[in-house]
Write a protein that holds these residues in place. Sequence first.
Motif, PDB file in Angstrom:
ATOM      1  N   HIS A 103       0.812  -1.208   0.000  1.00  0.00           N
ATOM      2  CA  HIS A 103       0.000   0.000   0.000  1.00  0.00           C
ATOM      3  C   HIS A 103       0.852   1.268   0.000  1.00  0.00           C
ATOM      4  O   HIS A 103       1.954   1.290   0.549  1.00  0.00           O
ATOM      5  N   TYR A 104       0.299   2.296  -0.624  1.00  0.00           N
ATOM      6  CA  TYR A 104       0.863   3.641  -0.559  1.00  0.00           C
ATOM      7  C   TYR A 104       0.272   4.325   0.662  1.00  0.00           C
ATOM      8  O   TYR A 104      -0.942   4.337   0.860  1.00  0.00           O
ATOM      9  N   HIS A 105       1.136   4.913   1.498  1.00  0.00           N
ATOM     10  CA  HIS A 105       0.688   5.674   2.665  1.00  0.00           C
ATOM     11  C   HIS A 105       1.329   7.051   2.630  1.00  0.00           C
ATOM     12  O   HIS A 105       2.548   7.175   2.423  1.00  0.00           O
ATOM     13  N   GLY A 154      -1.915   7.702 -16.872  1.00  0.00           N
ATOM     14  CA  GLY A 154      -1.055   6.763 -17.587  1.00  0.00           C
ATOM     15  C   GLY A 154       0.168   6.414 -16.773  1.00  0.00           C
ATOM     16  O   GLY A 154       0.516   5.239 -16.592  1.00  0.00           O
ATOM     17  N   ASP A 155       0.829   7.422 -16.239  1.00  0.00           N
ATOM     18  CA  ASP A 155       2.053   7.201 -15.456  1.00  0.00           C
ATOM     19  C   ASP A 155       1.854   6.241 -14.293  1.00  0.00           C
ATOM     20  O   ASP A 155       2.683   5.366 -14.042  1.00  0.00           O
ATOM     21  N   ILE A 156       0.761   6.411 -13.550  1.00  0.00           N
ATOM     22  CA  ILE A 156       0.592   5.636 -12.320  1.00  0.00           C
ATOM     23  C   ILE A 156       0.324   4.158 -12.613  1.00  0.00           C
ATOM     24  O   ILE A 156       0.457   3.311 -11.719  1.00  0.00           O
ATOM     25  N   HIS A 157      -0.020   3.861 -13.853  1.00  0.00           N
ATOM     26  CA  HIS A 157      -0.209   2.455 -14.227  1.00  0.00           C
ATOM     27  C   HIS A 157       1.075   1.835 -14.789  1.00  0.00           C
ATOM     28  O   HIS A 157       1.086   0.642 -15.096  1.00  0.00           O
ATOM     29  N   GLN A 158       2.129   2.631 -14.923  1.00  0.00           N
ATOM     30  CA  GLN A 158       3.449   2.079 -15.257  1.00  0.00           C
ATOM     31  C   GLN A 158       4.053   1.613 -13.940  1.00  0.00           C
ATOM     32  O   GLN A 158       4.342   2.430 -13.057  1.00  0.00           O
ATOM     33  N   PRO A 159       4.262   0.309 -13.748  1.00  0.00           N
ATOM     34  CA  PRO A 159       4.638  -0.218 -12.427  1.00  0.00           C
ATOM     35  C   PRO A 159       5.831   0.464 -11.770  1.00  0.00           C
ATOM     36  O   PRO A 159       5.831   0.677 -10.552  1.00  0.00           O
ATOM     37  N   THR A 278      -9.761   9.101  -3.284  1.00  0.00           N
ATOM     38  CA  THR A 278      -9.052   7.861  -2.938  1.00  0.00           C
ATOM     39  C   THR A 278      -8.637   7.063  -4.162  1.00  0.00           C
ATOM     40  O   THR A 278      -7.882   6.111  -4.046  1.00  0.00           O
ATOM     41  N   TRP A 279      -9.131   7.446  -5.339  1.00  0.00           N
ATOM     42  CA  TRP A 279      -8.824   6.649  -6.527  1.00  0.00           C
ATOM     43  C   TRP A 279      -7.335   6.591  -6.847  1.00  0.00           C
ATOM     44  O   TRP A 279      -6.822   5.511  -7.178  1.00  0.00           O
ATOM     45  N   PRO A 280      -6.581   7.700  -6.752  1.00  0.00           N
ATOM     46  CA  PRO A 280      -5.137   7.580  -7.001  1.00  0.00           C
ATOM     47  C   PRO A 280      -4.448   6.602  -6.045  1.00  0.00           C
ATOM     48  O   PRO A 280      -3.485   5.928  -6.436  1.00  0.00           O
ATOM     49  N   TYR A 281      -4.926   6.509  -4.820  1.00  0.00           N
ATOM     50  CA  TYR A 281      -4.364   5.547  -3.872  1.00  0.00           C
ATOM     51  C   TYR A 281      -4.667   4.121  -4.325  1.00  0.00           C
ATOM     52  O   TYR A 281      -3.806   3.230  -4.224  1.00  0.00           O
ATOM     53  N   GLN A 282      -5.868   3.902  -4.817  1.00  0.00           N
ATOM     54  CA  GLN A 282      -6.231   2.578  -5.312  1.00  0.00           C
ATOM     55  C   GLN A 282      -5.371   2.194  -6.509  1.00  0.00           C
ATOM     56  O   GLN A 282      -4.917   1.049  -6.631  1.00  0.00           O
ATOM     57  N   TRP A 283      -5.153   3.154  -7.411  1.00  0.00           N
ATOM     58  CA  TRP A 283      -4.329   2.880  -8.594  1.00  0.00           C
ATOM     59  C   TRP A 283      -2.877   2.600  -8.184  1.00  0.00           C
ATOM     60  O   TRP A 283      -2.219   1.722  -8.766  1.00  0.00           O
ATOM     61  N   ALA A 284      -2.377   3.337  -7.188  1.00  0.00           N
ATOM     62  CA  ALA A 284      -1.001   3.113  -6.718  1.00  0.00           C
ATOM     63  C   ALA A 284      -0.870   1.723  -6.111  1.00  0.00           C
ATOM     64  O   ALA A 284       0.131   1.021  -6.346  1.00  0.00           O
ATOM     65  N   ASP A 285      -1.850   1.302  -5.332  1.00  0.00           N
ATOM     66  CA  ASP A 285      -1.800  -0.030  -4.727  1.00  0.00           C
ATOM     67  C   ASP A 285      -1.828  -1.114  -5.802  1.00  0.00           C
ATOM     68  O   ASP A 285      -1.145  -2.141  -5.680  1.00  0.00           O
ATOM     69  N   ASP A 286      -2.612  -0.886  -6.855  1.00  0.00           N
ATOM     70  CA  ASP A 286      -2.646  -1.847  -7.961  1.00  0.00           C
ATOM     71  C   ASP A 286      -1.275  -1.921  -8.640  1.00  0.00           C
ATOM     72  O   ASP A 286      -0.786  -3.009  -8.969  1.00  0.00           O
ATOM     73  N   ALA A 287      -0.654  -0.760  -8.847  1.00  0.00           N
ATOM     74  CA  ALA A 287       0.673  -0.737  -9.473  1.00  0.00           C
ATOM     75  C   ALA A 287       1.700  -1.448  -8.612  1.00  0.00           C
ATOM     76  O   ALA A 287       2.621  -2.105  -9.125  1.00  0.00           O
ATOM     77  N   LEU A 288       1.568  -1.336  -7.280  1.00  0.00           N
ATOM     78  CA  LEU A 288       2.481  -2.051  -6.385  1.00  0.00           C
ATOM     79  C   LEU A 288       2.331  -3.559  -6.547  1.00  0.00           C
ATOM     80  O   LEU A 288       3.318  -4.301  -6.558  1.00  0.00           O
TER      81      LEU A 288
END
Length: 353
Positions: A103-105, A154-159, A278-288
Amino acid sequence: MKKLVCVLALAGAFASTDALAWGNDGHRAVGAIADKLIKGTRAEQQVKAILLPGETLESIATWPDCVKGNWCGPQTPDMVEYVNANPKHSEYHYTDVPFQLDHYHDGAAGTADDDIVQTLKQAIAVLQGKDTPATNPHKFTPRQALILLTHMTGDIHQPLHVGAAFVDKDGKFVVPKTKAEIDETAIFDSRGGNNLLMDDAKLAGLVANLSSVIPPEEAKPVKEGVPKALTKPFHSYWDSTTVNYAFRRIQTRTPEKFAQAAIDSKPDVARSTGDLATWPYQWADDALAVSKQVFDGVTVGKITPQTGKKGETYYTWSLEVPQNYPVPSSAIAKTQLIKGGYHLAQVLQAIYQ
């Protein structure tokens, strides 16, 4: 050994540059997918009202990378204005959470007040009309917010723009618990994978042996007087090479055709839920989660100190990947590009419902 040092030094010149996530084609593909998905909706009307005549999400998707230099052409007045008002704009594109985490915190090791999660959150708030000093500290205009949302989704979906590799002096991937632990003595920052260097000739050999999955690329003219880099930063591989492979696997040559092929495949893309903030946090967790696949089977070699253009010392490592790495990595890139396009369309539709 002397030759190896020279090769690594040359690679370092490339590794120290700013990363351009997904490259031109990848970002345009994300924008093109969203353009198609919002067609005929109120979101399309609002987007057109913000953008200039003739602009689309596809056409403006690379704008935040173009402002970093002149490779897209001369800087326009609005680009100059944006850069002058945002001296840290190059830091808006990524965050550096250890890839082993889930998770991103806010405030944790690798995060920053101006990182991609915070930038996306601010851009969404501006487009929602929540334009206050707290929600919009950088004073983004609606146009800038839309451009940043398009690009950064786009960027946040690049792992590698979320999941970062930190390496100890023995060449092991480690998890720093605090920002202070990343001291460049015991724990080193790989700079988003830019300082992890792949052997380019070996990579070419790997993909050549996988031609039944990744068709050969059409020959391109060789630029005379431009020496071919002997190494490829791992970040660059994920920015552009995986996109190239992904396009070739479905036999598409343009972002628009990739977008149409993606939509025609009727992908099952999970929708974000809850408050839009909260959506950017969800996308970051997916990328992680995806970045763990990115580093599966990847190993680093011995640490090599390098000297930058300004005399500063930084460090690089040679990188080894599994023999079939181009296959899963190109599949991941395809999936992440599609997620990026669908999530961009979803957030715009949620803002302008």
